[in-house]
Design a protein around this motif. Sequence first.
Motif, PDB file in Angstrom:
ATOM      1  N   THR A 133       0.836  -1.191   0.000  1.00  0.00           N
ATOM      2  CA  THR A 133       0.000   0.000   0.000  1.00  0.00           C
ATOM      3  C   THR A 133       0.880   1.255   0.000  1.00  0.00           C
ATOM      4  OG1 THR A 133      -0.017  -0.209   2.377  1.00  0.00           O
ATOM      5  CG2 THR A 133      -1.911  -1.097   1.196  1.00  0.00           C
ATOM      6  N   ARG A 134       0.247   2.413  -0.031  1.00  0.00           N
ATOM      7  CA  ARG A 134       1.017   3.661  -0.081  1.00  0.00           C
ATOM      8  C   ARG A 134       0.652   4.576   1.088  1.00  0.00           C
ATOM      9  NH1 ARG A 134       1.995   6.128  -5.491  1.00  0.00           N
ATOM     10  NH2 ARG A 134      -0.010   7.144  -5.241  1.00  0.00           N
ATOM     11  N   PRO A 135       0.998   4.171   2.293  1.00  0.00           N
ATOM     12  CA  PRO A 135       0.613   4.953   3.472  1.00  0.00           C
ATOM     13  C   PRO A 135       1.579   6.116   3.718  1.00  0.00           C
ATOM     14  CG  PRO A 135       1.808   3.000   4.141  1.00  0.00           C
ATOM     15  CD  PRO A 135       1.758   2.964   2.634  1.00  0.00           C
ATOM     16  N   SER A 136       1.238   6.963   4.682  1.00  0.00           N
ATOM     17  CA  SER A 136       2.208   7.974   5.114  1.00  0.00           C
ATOM     18  C   SER A 136       3.257   7.267   5.959  1.00  0.00           C
ATOM     19  CB  SER A 136       1.525   9.079   5.909  1.00  0.00           C
ATOM     20  OG  SER A 136       1.134   8.608   7.172  1.00  0.00           O
ATOM     21  N   ASN A 222      -3.113   1.179   5.250  1.00  0.00           N
ATOM     22  CA  ASN A 222      -3.734   1.959   4.182  1.00  0.00           C
ATOM     23  C   ASN A 222      -3.560   3.444   4.383  1.00  0.00           C
ATOM     24  OD1 ASN A 222      -4.760   0.328   2.160  1.00  0.00           O
ATOM     25  ND2 ASN A 222      -6.494  -0.298   3.417  1.00  0.00           N
ATOM     26  N   SER A 223      -3.510   3.856   5.644  1.00  0.00           N
ATOM     27  CA  SER A 223      -3.463   5.278   5.941  1.00  0.00           C
ATOM     28  C   SER A 223      -2.075   5.655   6.460  1.00  0.00           C
ATOM     29  CB  SER A 223      -4.556   5.552   6.974  1.00  0.00           C
ATOM     30  OG  SER A 223      -4.507   6.848   7.421  1.00  0.00           O
ATOM     31  N   LYS A 224      -1.731   5.159   7.658  1.00  0.00           N
ATOM     32  CA  LYS A 224      -0.406   5.377   8.240  1.00  0.00           C
ATOM     33  C   LYS A 224       0.349   4.047   8.161  1.00  0.00           C
ATOM     34  CE  LYS A 224       2.645   7.512  10.877  1.00  0.00           C
ATOM     35  NZ  LYS A 224       3.414   8.554  10.238  1.00  0.00           N
TER      36      LYS A 224
ATOM     37  N   LYS B 382      -5.716  -1.424  -1.675  1.00  0.00           N
ATOM     38  CA  LYS B 382      -5.133  -0.636  -2.754  1.00  0.00           C
ATOM     39  C   LYS B 382      -3.627  -0.875  -2.851  1.00  0.00           C
ATOM     40  CE  LYS B 382      -8.486   2.315  -1.538  1.00  0.00           C
ATOM     41  NZ  LYS B 382      -8.882   3.527  -0.863  1.00  0.00           N
ATOM     42  N   SER B 383      -3.244  -2.130  -2.734  1.00  0.00           N
ATOM     43  CA  SER B 383      -1.823  -2.445  -2.805  1.00  0.00           C
ATOM     44  C   SER B 383      -1.432  -2.752  -4.256  1.00  0.00           C
ATOM     45  CB  SER B 383      -1.508  -3.648  -1.910  1.00  0.00           C
ATOM     46  OG  SER B 383      -2.199  -4.780  -2.371  1.00  0.00           O
ATOM     47  N   VAL B 384      -0.144  -2.727  -4.479  1.00  0.00           N
ATOM     48  CA  VAL B 384       0.381  -3.176  -5.771  1.00  0.00           C
ATOM     49  C   VAL B 384       1.375  -4.291  -5.474  1.00  0.00           C
ATOM     50  CG1 VAL B 384       1.681  -2.538  -7.833  1.00  0.00           C
ATOM     51  CG2 VAL B 384       0.119  -0.885  -6.808  1.00  0.00           C
ATOM     52  N   LEU B 569      -0.970  12.941   4.923  1.00  0.00           N
ATOM     53  CA  LEU B 569      -0.637  12.612   3.537  1.00  0.00           C
ATOM     54  C   LEU B 569      -1.915  12.431   2.725  1.00  0.00           C
ATOM     55  CD1 LEU B 569       1.554  11.762   1.424  1.00  0.00           C
ATOM     56  CD2 LEU B 569       1.142   9.416   2.149  1.00  0.00           C
ATOM     57  N   LYS B 570      -2.887  11.718   3.325  1.00  0.00           N
ATOM     58  CA  LYS B 570      -4.089  11.384   2.566  1.00  0.00           C
ATOM     59  C   LYS B 570      -5.324  11.299   3.452  1.00  0.00           C
ATOM     60  CE  LYS B 570      -3.527   6.979   1.154  1.00  0.00           C
ATOM     61  NZ  LYS B 570      -2.811   5.854   0.562  1.00  0.00           N
ATOM     62  N   ASP B 573      -5.757   9.213   9.597  1.00  0.00           N
ATOM     63  CA  ASP B 573      -4.645   9.367  10.547  1.00  0.00           C
ATOM     64  C   ASP B 573      -3.290   9.277   9.835  1.00  0.00           C
ATOM     65  OD1 ASP B 573      -4.585   6.724   9.886  1.00  0.00           O
ATOM     66  OD2 ASP B 573      -4.318   5.974  11.929  1.00  0.00           O
ATOM     67  N   SER B 574      -3.269   9.620   8.563  1.00  0.00           N
ATOM     68  CA  SER B 574      -2.023   9.476   7.796  1.00  0.00           C
ATOM     69  C   SER B 574      -1.085  10.665   8.027  1.00  0.00           C
ATOM     70  CB  SER B 574      -2.340   9.316   6.308  1.00  0.00           C
ATOM     71  OG  SER B 574      -2.962  10.475   5.804  1.00  0.00           O
ATOM     72  N   TYR B 575      -0.847  10.962   9.309  1.00  0.00           N
ATOM     73  CA  TYR B 575       0.028  12.089   9.647  1.00  0.00           C
ATOM     74  C   TYR B 575       1.435  11.847   9.114  1.00  0.00           C
ATOM     75  CZ  TYR B 575      -3.865  12.923  12.733  1.00  0.00           C
ATOM     76  OH  TYR B 575      -5.128  13.118  13.197  1.00  0.00           O
TER      77      TYR B 575
END
Lengths: 420, 583
Positions: A133-136, A222-224, B382-384, B569-570, B573-575
């Motif tokens: 995934t592409r998390p922060s 997914n997020s962090k 949503k992984s690759v 970021l998105k 909680d994507s701090y």
Amino acid sequence: MKIIDVDVVVIGGGPAGLAAAIEAKKQGTKKVMIIERDTSLGGILQQCIHDGFGLHRFGKQLSGCEYADNYIEELNTYDIEVAYDTIVVEILKDKTVYAMNKTDGIIEIHPKAIILAMGCRERTRSQAFIWGTRPSGVLTAGTVQRYINIEGYLPGKKAVILGSGDIGLIMARRMTLEGIEVLGVYELMDSPGGLSRNIAQCLVDYDIKMHLSTTVIKTHGNSKLTGVTVAKVDSNRNVIKGTEEYIECDLLVLAVGLIPENELSNQLELDIDPLTRGPIVDDQFMTSMEGVFAAGNVVTVFDLVDYVSLTGEIAGAGAAKYLKNELDLKQEYLPIKSGENVSFVVPQKIRLNNLSEELPLYFRVRNKQEKTEVGVFELENKIYKKRHRVVLPPEMIVEKISTKLIGEINTPLVVSVKEV
Amino acid sequence: MIKNKVINILQNTSDISHYEIGVSVSKEKIVTLTGIVEEWKDVVNIGHLVANVKGVKNVVNDITSKDVNIKEVNNDIEIKATLDKGVKEECDVVIIGAGISGCSIARSLSKYNLNIIVLEKNGDIGEEATKANNGNIHPGFLAKPGTLKAKLNLRGNKLYTQLSKDLDFELKRPGSLVVFHNESDVKKFKVLKFLKKTGLGYFIKSFRQYMKTPGLKWLSAEEVKQKEPNLRGNPLGGFLMTTMGIVEPFEVCYALAENAIANGATFKLNTKVLDIRKTNGAVNEVITNNSVISCETVINCAGVYADEIAKMVDDKFYTIHPRRGAIAIIDKNRKGFLNTPSGVLGRSDRSHNSKGGGASVTPEGNLLWGPTAVETHDKEDKSVEASDLDYILNLGQGVTDQVKKNEIITFFSGIRAADYKEDFIIEASKKVRGFIHVAGIQSPGLAAAPAVGEMVEKIVLKQNRLITKKLNYISTRKRTPIFRDLSRELQDELIKENPNYGRVICRCELITEGEIIDAVNAPIPATSIDAVKRRSRAGMGRCQGGFCGPRVLEIIAKELNIPHTEVTLKGGDSYVLHKESRS
């Protein structure tokens, strides 16, 4: 639109650009201008608060900031114009440079010579082909360094570092000192990517473990970022099934390599060396376009800033000579080629008529080798040799060849490293 | 009758015949399946098998598999929290989901004197399949004849020309090229040409969609070479669908939303629907994590969650099975290498049900490879994976072997919201008044979006004939300046007007501070780094935000007047930053 005529425009005010501008001025160039995208000079050195800079250049250990300050102070003694917070957006093939900033708007610069000193950039997670995934929480080492050293923020609590290049090692120590738990440094290759002294000072001293032939294959969350999967790789760098291990962390620091920044070089359609990923340069660090020079990490990624400064000086002096019509631009180039166990050599070509007393050659080896000898050959004729106890791919080798010895026969020079 | 057919096919298909599957069929010809199987792929296979049985309207697939664990959703606690809070709102229409469909519908309905609220669970619009789309405005040729998809694809494609003018977003029509390398394909395409020219194709059902597709051209080997000289090998000929368009999908979604807002629609981000209440067989209230909204109409555009929303009003007659699609973007050094989205016959895996899979181009000129199509149980997956990239590379290699793996600057994936009929479901609920299904919208959902808006508009008008048009409806929208597209003189003027346009933040894509401030202060504000990226392109280039990330973060913090540590970021909680180092 503001229109400026200058003799030399230096693009980038990092170590290469600083040295180049000063040297061009010293050699009698009238109007030298530096274009710097940041609000101060020094480039990436500004965020390098650790020491280890300047041993070759100044004979002592300095921090990156101190190293830059030495040059900035010298620069200030000369009449050199610096455009801060200014970015070059385009260079045309007639050498017209378009730059811009908040106060002047678009600036059209007409230089007689250009020195490209844009440095390099970091490889990203996509270019390292990390799945998931592409998390922060996935950041390049340079970005982490900026957050911690310049902006005063910590981007995580528990970090995994991918890549054992010098930046990765420096950041392992830096993060530890700031209270971020560093869970390990992972390196895809079977040998470390950074300088030996950094491994000792940044990892061993802090009990941080390095895992060779092991890489991060996947990010989770997914997020962090919640964790990463690491796995061992075989000699072909393929993941060995069954060795996957999950590590819980909220920060993945990527130190997976640097790439010369050559967007502008590409606009000029300069000849690029696929091995260095930078413009092909000659003994003056002049590129394939007359009057356009390149210096520092734009040419190839050096591991010591001291070398970067040296190339800046060569390019600066070269530009000055070019303006004074002191360079022979007609003579046929002699190529310099990579021989046994050499991955690339900079400069890639020379003109005998333009050489000064010494010709420095910068190169790297492909593989680690012990008890070796560097040799520079003209056909069978060895014109230079030097013994090295050990040579390593991450440690660039610099040899200064006396130019009196070059050019007996009109044939390419070949640089080789062999066991003796 | 249908039940027997379904049981029959389940018992006579190897691999699945040993499973015990419960089958029930409603009078509306909806088949509900139950049971336990070994693997998720069996769940999906069975769903498709049953959906293809003649007469089946759709499939509710409640089969579970042993290899995955799907948690039952229970919103009771959150619902109670909202009810306790007691915040109440009112409107005429609630649209659930601010993807391309929801935004298009919002714009279509904003012509009328209707109070519209669009609810979006994410921190930004278009954050799911819309943003992870390849941006193709398909010509409509490949859609299965007779499907709703086929109809809306053709219509949507046509509507894009005017829409792009009205809403000031970039639309290019480079066409779509299929090339072939064997003689047998050349013959096939000659037959196609014959059928088209003579009109005979109308007599063959499977060719009808093709017959309806305008702008088809047949190219000779020379013409192919001239059009796309960098294509691999020496194709014997090509088939060009000239109406194929390309857009930046988020830009379209955003333009639609912004225009809807200009006409009075309200967008509520970070707002998740927890339940929908009915009174006397009609929708009455939508309960979200923030408030209770009374309304007369609810439009379900919830993408992969559409089936769960439908369940809230007891009208779930389809199951959404998520299908992941991964895409790779190539460095813009290759700009111009390929100008027409292209494919080689026989290269992409047509065994799956989504279109695409080839080499495309973005409006900015980046090459785009993909997407893949991988069934997954996880709606958030949503992984690759390595296998995705292998597939993508294979697609790319079919078109050219010159572009190498290391020229990829990024890859990402999105989830298609597919139902088992693999068609769009757009209809008023037969059970609940005021509830409209807009489900199963996958490719060509982007191409069809304007037509989806139009269709739902008609449904809403039919339900309430008293709706009147707004007198002050604004049909057009102008976007904020795009610095990089201006001439040097205009750039200079713009900086003189507003010096913020004079500072470049993203140097890979030449995005200025002014554009980022515009994005953060937009009608739908960008409150995360990715949201800024989607609006402005900052961070989309080859360094992928390595350089501009910290600077964008700083601008967001400053403009929104929040601490750096609260910038994400998105969303969620994507701090990016954990804490200050000296606090």
